[in-house]
Design an enzyme around this catalytic site. Structure first.
Site, PDB file in Angstrom:
ATOM      1  N   GLY A  91       0.904  -1.371   0.226  1.00 20.38           N
ATOM      2  CA  GLY A  91      -0.180  -0.350  -0.081  1.00 20.38           C
ATOM      3  C   GLY A  91       0.843   1.516  -0.020  1.00 20.38           C
ATOM      4  N   ASP A  95       0.581   3.820   5.639  1.00 21.61           N
ATOM      5  CA  ASP A  95      -0.406   3.052   6.008  1.00 21.61           C
ATOM      6  C   ASP A  95      -0.420   2.128   7.134  1.00 21.61           C
ATOM      7  OD1 ASP A  95      -1.818   4.842   3.455  1.00 21.61           O
ATOM      8  OD2 ASP A  95      -2.137   3.102   1.984  1.00 21.61           O
ATOM      9  N   GLY A  96       0.586   2.072   7.939  1.00 23.30           N
ATOM     10  CA  GLY A  96       0.291   1.338   8.657  1.00 23.30           C
ATOM     11  C   GLY A  96       0.778  -0.699   8.133  1.00 23.30           C
ATOM     12  N   ASN A 128      -7.487   0.665   7.333  1.00 25.96           N
ATOM     13  CA  ASN A 128      -6.757   0.292   8.140  1.00 25.96           C
ATOM     14  C   ASN A 128      -6.994   1.815   9.565  1.00 25.96           C
ATOM     15  OD1 ASN A 128      -4.588  -0.620  10.512  1.00 25.96           O
ATOM     16  ND2 ASN A 128      -3.020   0.552   9.529  1.00 25.96           N
ATOM     17  N   LYS A 129      -6.962   1.721  10.134  1.00 29.41           N
ATOM     18  CA  LYS A 129      -6.198   2.479  11.154  1.00 29.41           C
ATOM     19  C   LYS A 129      -8.000   3.648  11.272  1.00 29.41           C
ATOM     20  CE  LYS A 129      -1.792   4.410  10.038  1.00 29.41           C
ATOM     21  NZ  LYS A 129      -0.998   5.380   9.031  1.00 29.41           N
ATOM     22  N   SER A 168      30.889   2.147 -31.910  1.00 30.00           N
ATOM     23  CA  SER A 168      30.326   1.794 -31.101  1.00 30.00           C
ATOM     24  C   SER A 168      30.847   1.453 -29.582  1.00 30.00           C
ATOM     25  CB  SER A 168      30.809   0.271 -31.236  1.00 30.00           C
ATOM     26  OG  SER A 168      32.563   0.117 -31.320  1.00 30.00           O
TER      27      SER A 168
END
Length: 637
Positions: free
Chosen positions: A39, A43-44, A173-174, A550
């Site tokens: 995530g 975001d934990g 979450n949270k 080259s």
């Protein structure tokens, strides 16, 4: 009294031993689920894994004490324990409060064992996320309930689906920070569902959680009475594993090594990628197509009546057939394909952009081949799923491109077999992994185009000309004197009645390569085309002289690999940059210094001098005529 005291001790020891045996047996036969957390940043993810480890009683007392001390030191918002510190092991991670590397953790419950990968959230570490997802069965996509679906949520979801993860948990979450709002949860789930359907994710399990408070992690939370789904741990313990479906597929095993401990035993060892195998089964070895019958399925613990997907075994065959590392043993009546041209999806993981036409090592299962990647058909915008035009792929870019290999590759489409359909690309110079990819299908021409045998061979062509074919490859900076020396070499060889042809860098750009510019990618394609032409000319028995800057070793090595052994002679026209610039016959260095000429070798584009050329010409120590004589003396002793 002695008897009465000793008897219980004896029985207790026996019971303990019995309990230990039962416990070990139980854990030995538990299934293993590999999953990732991914995530956006913060975001934990790490906190969630730390909570799972803590609630699963997988933390030792000394670890817990250290964790509590670290939590006090870093100052966690009123929380006694900062669970993220269990996973964020790097000093840089703890200082910044983010995950940089992929952190793997093992834990178990009474029902199942787990390996979890905590993958980074920052976009620049997307390549680390791909690494963590490559072996996962399930992905936990975390979303901060306050922020909703973000760019990295989409990117990681797309990558998880692309890599073949079919079990998705959407962990909002949270929830404690939004007062466990069902309305907010439903809004996020609806938003994610719209995106998920656009990329082909047809099913996922949404959950309202709080890694900080422990809501719906190991048990149902009273804070979300409106949620009637499972807790995260309950779902992890009961979700069906992909290995079950792998066992129902046709048998496939890539040979890792030939096991030959003595003259009486010859077996082929590897991990079964799909299906099952038992003594008496008819098998086919690819790409050769040789067939035989399985005699034994051997492990360290003894012979098996049947080997299944995921097990590492050694197979013995009834017949002495040619089989070695990189070959694939498969069910005789359902063999995989073998081809040398494919359509693929590529996730670019290197800081340096992909160079179409440059040869890379391609590794899939136990097979390693040389692959050339063409310019992408398109690049994918992971936010909109739009197909964008692209000439190359930059870091973290995802694109669809065709590639070809120098010999047939045994494969299956990635969606059918992740082992035989997934690959990595490795830079031949640095040995760094630069990309991960998935094979879609073989190109139709790969199956239908075959080399046409001719009666007049290349040896016949050379014999008619009474000479040995060769490629004199002159490389060096612009102004080094390559064209002048190459022209003198051809004139001198012509006087010796040798059959030659001179390929000059400027000349071929008027015709064969007039569509190419001077970017790194175009330079690679320029040399690839010239190499193919030079190879055809050596097949005709000619001595080919080339004069090209080259600049990249990889492309010069690519041309060398095209030729028969000993036919490629690398000639380094070694002129210092200051000397080449002082000559500046065409005025190119002056334009480059003034910014009027971009991607000019030696100024704003690198030149990689040969490390071990067959011939080195120091133009500060000899004339062009002397240089030509030295080259001819090496070619015709």
């Amino acid at each position: 009294m002695a008897t009465t005291t000793e008897e219980p001790i004896y029985k207790t020891d026996a019971l303990i031993a019995e309990d230990i045996d039962a416990y070990l047996d139980l854990h030995q036969h538990k299934t293993l689920l590999r999953f990732i957390t991914c995530g956006s940043v913060d975001d934990g993810k790490s906190t969630l894994i730390g909570r799972l480890l803590y609630d699963s009683k997988m933390i030792f007392e000394d670890q817990l004490a250290a964790l509590e001390a670290d939590s006090k030191r870093v100052g966690t918002q009123g929380q006694e324990i900062d669970f993220a510190l269990l996973v964020d092991g790097l000093a840089a991670e703890r200082e910044q409060g983010i995950t940089i590397d992929v952190a793997y953790r093992f834990f178990g419950t009474e029902k199942r064992k787990f390996i979890v990968a905590d993958t980074p959230g920052h976009e620049q570490y997307t390549r680390n996320m791909v690494t963590g997802a490559s072996t996962a069965d399930l992905a936990v996509i975390l979303i901060d309930a306050r922020k909703g679906v973000l760019t990295q949520t989409r990117r990681h979801s797309y990558l998880a689906h692309l890599i073949g993860i079919r079990h998705i948990v959407l962990a909002v979450n949270k929830m404690d920070l939004v007062e466990y709002s069902q309305e907010r949860f439903d809004e996020i789930v609806a938003d994610y569902r719209t995106f998920a359907q656009s990329i082909g994710i047809t099913d996922f399990v949404p959950m309202p959680i709080s890694g900080f408070k422990g809501d719906n992690i190991t048990g149902k939370s009273p804070n979300t009475p409106w949620y009637d789904g499972p807790a995260l741990m309950e779902h992890l313990e009961t979700v069906e594993l992909d290995q079950v479906s792998d066992q129902a597929k046709p048998f496939r095993m890539a040979v890792q090594w030939v096991n030959r401990p003595n003259l009486d035993f010859r077996g082929f060892s590897g991990q079964i990628a799909s299906g099952s195998v038992k003594p008496g089964d008819a098998i086919r070895v690819l790409p050769s197509g040789k067939m035989s019958t399985v005699s034994r399925v051997v492990t360290m613990g003894g012979d098996l009546q049947q080997g299944i997907a995921g097990q590492s075994v050694t197979i013995t065959l009834a017949d002495e057939i040619d089989c070695s590392r990189g070959d694939v043993i498969a069910a005789a009546d359902h063999p995989p394909q073998a081809a040398d041209q494919f359509e693929t999806t590529i996730v670019w993981m290197a800081d340096e952009a992909m160079l179409p036409g440059r040869p890379y090592w391609l590794k899939t299962a136990t097979q390693t081949v040389t692959a050339n990647v063409q310019a992408p058909k398109y690049q994918v915008n992971v936010n909109t799923m739009e197909h964008l035009a692209a000439k190359t792929l930059e870091l973290n870019a995802i694109g669809v491109a065709n590639l070809s290999t120098d010999r047939p590759l045994v494969f299956e489409p990635y969606e059918d077999n992740r082992t035989l359909g997934g690959f990595i690309l490795i830079d031949k110079i640095t040995n760094a992994t630069v990309a991960a990819g998935m094979i879609h299908f073989s190109l139709s021409r790969a199956q239908n185009v075959h080399w046409q045998a001719t009666d007049v061979t290349r040896e016949s062509h050379a014999s008619l000309k009474n000479q040995k074919p060769a490629v004199l490859w002159l490389t060096g900076l612009s102004g080094a004197g390559k064209s002048t020396i190459a022209n003198l070499v051809e004139k001198k060889l012509a006087r010796m009645n040798r059959h030659t042809f001179l390929l000059d860098g400027d000349n071929v750009r008027h015709g064969l390569n007039k569509d190419l510019g001077f970017t790194d990618a175009d330079r690679v394609e320029n040399i690839r085309r010239v190499g193919e032409v030079a190879k055809l000319m050596t097949d005709a028995g000619l001595i080919v002289i080339t004069a090209f800057i080259s600049p990249f070793r990889a492309e010069r090595d690519m041309v060398r690999a095209m030729m028969a052994p000993g036919e490629f002679v690398e000639v380094h026209i070694d002129t210092p940059l200051a000397e080449a610039e002082a000559r500046d016959v065409k005025g190119l260095y002056a334009k480059a210094r003034a910014g009027e000429l971009k991607n000019f070798t030696g100024i704003d584009s690198p030149y990689e001098p040969p490390l071990d050329p067959e011939i080195r010409i120091d133009t500060t120590a000899m004339t062009a005529d002397e240089a030509a004589d030295a080259i001819i003396a090496r070619l015709i002793p």
